[in-house]
Design a protein around this motif. Sequence first.
Motif, short mmCIF file in Angstrom:
data_model
loop_
_atom_site.label_atom_id
_atom_site.label_comp_id
_atom_site.label_asym_id
_atom_site.label_seq_id
_atom_site.Cartn_x
_atom_site.Cartn_y
_atom_site.Cartn_z
N CYS A 1 0.80 -1.23 0.00
CA CYS A 1 0.00 0.00 0.00
C CYS A 1 0.83 1.28 0.00
O CYS A 1 0.30 2.36 -0.19
CB CYS A 1 -0.95 0.01 1.19
SG CYS A 1 -0.13 0.22 2.79
N ARG B 1 2.30 2.71 2.52
CA ARG B 1 2.30 3.40 3.81
C ARG B 1 3.35 2.78 4.73
O ARG B 1 3.72 1.62 4.58
CB ARG B 1 0.94 3.30 4.47
CG ARG B 1 -0.15 4.02 3.72
CD ARG B 1 -1.45 3.90 4.48
NE ARG B 1 -2.49 4.66 3.82
CZ ARG B 1 -3.65 4.15 3.45
NH1 ARG B 1 -3.93 2.89 3.68
NH2 ARG B 1 -4.54 4.91 2.86
N CYS C 1 -2.93 -3.71 6.01
CA CYS C 1 -3.17 -2.53 5.20
C CYS C 1 -4.64 -2.15 5.36
O CYS C 1 -5.51 -3.01 5.43
CB CYS C 1 -2.88 -2.82 3.72
SG CYS C 1 -1.16 -3.23 3.39
N ASP D 1 -9.36 1.63 -3.80
CA ASP D 1 -8.39 2.28 -4.68
C ASP D 1 -8.72 3.75 -4.93
O ASP D 1 -7.92 4.47 -5.50
CB ASP D 1 -8.32 1.55 -6.01
CG ASP D 1 -7.69 0.18 -5.86
OD1 ASP D 1 -7.68 -0.55 -6.85
OD2 ASP D 1 -7.20 -0.14 -4.77
N THR E 1 -6.34 6.10 -3.00
CA THR E 1 -5.00 5.94 -3.57
C THR E 1 -4.90 6.64 -4.92
O THR E 1 -3.95 7.38 -5.17
CB THR E 1 -4.65 4.45 -3.72
OG1 THR E 1 -4.76 3.82 -2.45
CG2 THR E 1 -3.26 4.27 -4.28
N GLU F 1 -4.92 10.44 -4.36
CA GLU F 1 -3.66 10.96 -3.85
C GLU F 1 -2.52 10.80 -4.85
O GLU F 1 -1.63 11.65 -4.92
CB GLU F 1 -3.31 10.28 -2.52
CG GLU F 1 -4.23 10.71 -1.40
CD GLU F 1 -3.92 10.08 -0.07
OE1 GLU F 1 -4.35 10.65 0.94
OE2 GLU F 1 -3.25 9.02 -0.02
N HIS G 1 2.32 7.14 -1.22
CA HIS G 1 2.19 5.83 -1.84
C HIS G 1 3.44 5.38 -2.58
O HIS G 1 3.57 4.20 -2.87
CB HIS G 1 1.00 5.84 -2.81
CG HIS G 1 -0.27 6.27 -2.17
ND1 HIS G 1 -1.02 5.45 -1.36
CD2 HIS G 1 -0.90 7.48 -2.18
CE1 HIS G 1 -2.06 6.11 -0.91
NE2 HIS G 1 -2.02 7.35 -1.40
#
Length: 137
Positions: free
Chosen positions: A24, A26, A44, A49, A52, A55, A65
Amino acid sequence: MGLIELVRPAPLPIEIEPRPCERCGRTIDQHDCRDDGDGLLFFCWSDGDIVTLWEMADSRDRWRHTGEVPPPASVRNSDIGGKAPDRAPICRPADSTVAAFRMVADAGSVDRIKAWLGQRPKDAPYLISILERQDHA
């Protein structure tokens, strides 16, 4: 074994594994942490999605990410276009300040208006715009 060793706190997960997650992106401290009795488990977050993709499309948040170094706060908190405004936004002062300015302006002394605005540089752009609107009316 000494007393100091017994009191020493356990290292934080981020101190043990500072690299971003391969799945992920992170770091470990940004995961869902659960204790099953045998130790901590990190999962996670299943935020889908959408977040994600959102971002990743924004250069200010992409680092979350990709493992890139985060941009400075001035970039992360900036306009999405990445352009700084030509001047600071004009903020409206309190109604009492506007009323006091109107009284000073109605007195008609340019020197007094300049002195009064000089004591309030943050409010001056808005207050001057009041005078400009009156001139155009």
